[in-house]
Design a protein around this motif. Structure first.
Motif, short mmCIF file in Angstrom:
data_model
loop_
_atom_site.label_atom_id
_atom_site.label_comp_id
_atom_site.label_asym_id
_atom_site.label_seq_id
_atom_site.Cartn_x
_atom_site.Cartn_y
_atom_site.Cartn_z
N ARG A 194 0.85 -1.19 0.00
CA ARG A 194 0.00 0.00 0.00
C ARG A 194 0.89 1.25 0.00
O ARG A 194 1.81 1.37 0.81
CB ARG A 194 -0.90 0.00 1.23
N PHE A 195 0.59 2.19 -0.95
CA PHE A 195 1.35 3.45 -1.09
C PHE A 195 0.47 4.61 -0.58
O PHE A 195 -0.63 4.84 -1.09
CB PHE A 195 1.73 3.71 -2.55
N GLU A 196 1.02 5.33 0.42
CA GLU A 196 0.31 6.51 0.95
C GLU A 196 1.21 7.73 0.81
O GLU A 196 2.39 7.67 1.17
CB GLU A 196 -0.06 6.29 2.41
N ALA A 197 0.64 8.78 0.27
CA ALA A 197 1.42 10.02 0.07
C ALA A 197 1.54 10.78 1.39
O ALA A 197 0.73 10.61 2.31
CB ALA A 197 0.75 10.89 -0.97
N GLY A 198 2.55 11.63 1.49
CA GLY A 198 2.76 12.42 2.71
C GLY A 198 3.59 13.65 2.38
O GLY A 198 4.28 13.71 1.35
N GLY A 199 3.47 14.64 3.23
CA GLY A 199 4.26 15.84 3.03
C GLY A 199 3.80 16.65 1.85
O GLY A 199 4.60 17.40 1.27
N GLY A 200 2.52 16.51 1.45
CA GLY A 200 1.99 17.28 0.34
C GLY A 200 2.52 16.87 -1.02
O GLY A 200 2.29 17.56 -2.01
N LYS A 201 3.22 15.75 -1.09
CA LYS A 201 3.77 15.29 -2.37
C LYS A 201 3.10 13.97 -2.74
O LYS A 201 3.17 12.99 -1.99
CB LYS A 201 5.27 15.12 -2.26
N PRO A 202 2.40 13.92 -3.91
CA PRO A 202 1.70 12.69 -4.30
C PRO A 202 2.68 11.57 -4.70
O PRO A 202 3.85 11.80 -4.97
CB PRO A 202 0.83 13.14 -5.48
N ILE A 203 2.14 10.34 -4.76
CA ILE A 203 2.92 9.18 -5.23
C ILE A 203 3.00 9.27 -6.75
O ILE A 203 1.97 9.26 -7.45
CB ILE A 203 2.27 7.86 -4.79
N SER A 204 4.21 9.37 -7.23
CA SER A 204 4.39 9.51 -8.69
C SER A 204 4.30 8.15 -9.40
O SER A 204 4.45 7.08 -8.79
CB SER A 204 5.74 10.16 -8.98
N ALA A 205 4.06 8.25 -10.70
CA ALA A 205 3.97 7.04 -11.53
C ALA A 205 5.30 6.29 -11.57
O ALA A 205 5.34 5.05 -11.64
CB ALA A 205 3.51 7.41 -12.92
N SER A 206 6.41 7.02 -11.49
CA SER A 206 7.72 6.37 -11.54
C SER A 206 7.97 5.49 -10.32
O SER A 206 8.57 4.41 -10.41
CB SER A 206 8.82 7.42 -11.67
#
Length: 318
Positions: A194-206
């Motif tokens: 599971r990928f969760e974004a944090g720090g206002g930066k989304p999970i990128s496609a790369s």
């Protein structure tokens, strides 16, 4: 006395006395070895004229002239003896000729049998060794051919079992290819990432693509990715990832929103190690302020399907 003798004979001379064998004083036969046989005619006896019977002797018995007597059987019997002898000689000559012909035939057959292959009898030792080697090699090849034919015969006799085994193998391979192509659902042990974004930066496609590549390298067999809106896409070899608007993710043309969850089937320990290597996906996402949560699944389910791909250029090699 003399006149009476002359009168009795009618010749004017005394009749000669009968030739008698001289005898001894007591009237015994003449003991001389060359004394004439008393039964033989005297050489002084007159010969009978032609057509006249010989004079009788001692009691009037006629004397037979053996010189003029014909042999028994006449001329025909005398001539028949040489003819019979000729026929006997011809039969013997024919029999000898037949025996000689048989002997010659026997000798020819014996020579033909003993020297049936004059080339082999006149060959050198090296040539004979080479011929023997060729015969042995031919024997090995023939034995191999026999073994192959026997195996084919065995398979044909068990044709029903062979066809059933072939169908089962084909079905198994079709299932495997269907799972790899994403056209069949799959289940098995694996992981949930599971990928969760944090720090206002989304999970990128790369970052998501790096995770997929590391999982494939660790032996992943089937994968799918889900978004926060429950949208799910099957991940196959041709799947692509793009960054969408407002931190969204485009997977094979479909828009997904976070957080993102990858469900993967494979060896859990190996895949977990691959994700947690230094500088790997977990460390990179953590550096961006995000979080990666890895959980084991005893029966992970990959149920999303991918539409079959219609090939336009590639063809199987036959």
């Amino acid at each position: 006395m003399s006149s009476d003798e002359h009168t009795e004979t009618g010749t004017g001379w005394p009749q000669p006395a009968d030739p008698r064998r001289p005898s001894g004083p007591a009237g015994e036969p003449d003991p001389r070895p060359d004394a004439p046989d008393p039964d033989e005619l005297s050489p002084l006896a007159p010969e009978a004229a032609p057509g006249e019977e010989p004079a009788a002797r001692d009691g009037g018995e006629p004397t037979v002239n053996l010189s003029t007597a014909e042999p028994a059987g006449g001329d025909g019997a005398a001539a028949g003896a040489p003819a019979g002898a000729g026929r006997r000689m011809s039969s013997a000559a024919l029999m000898i000729a037949v025996l000689l012909a048989l002997l010659g035939f026997t000798l020819v057959e014996q020579l033909r049998t003993t020297s049936a292959d004059p080339t082999t009898s006149a060959a050198r030792q090296e040539d004979l060794v080479r011929i023997l080697y060729d015969l042995n090699a031919r024997d090995v090849r023939l034995r191999q051919d026999i073994a192959t034919l026997e195996e084919s015969q065995r398979q044909l006799r068990s044709g029903e079992q062979g066809r059933q085994a072939a169908l089962e193998e084909a079905s198994r391979r079709a299932d495997e290819l269907g799972i790899l192509a994403g056209t069949l659902p799959a289940t098995g042990p694996g992981l949930s990432v599971r990928f969760e974004a944090g720090g206002g930066k989304p999970i990128s496609a790369s970052r998501v693509l790096d995770a997929v590549q590391e999982l494939r390298g660790a032996g992943a067999e089937a994968m799918q990715i889900s978004g926060g809106d429950r949208a799910t896409v099957r991940i196959i070899a041709s799947t692509f990832f793009l960054d969408g608007e407002n931190g969204s993710l485009i997977v094979d043309g479909r828009r997904l929103t976070g957080p993102y969850t990858i469900t993967v089937i494979g060896d859990p320990a190996t895949m977990r190690t691959a994700l947690n290597i230094p500088g790997g996906v977990v460390a990179t996402v953590a550096g961006d302020g995000g979080t990666v949560i890895v959980e084991d699944r005893e029966a992970a389910e990959v149920s999303a399907l991918h539409a079959p791909i219609k090939l336009e250029h590639a063809r199987p090699v036959s």
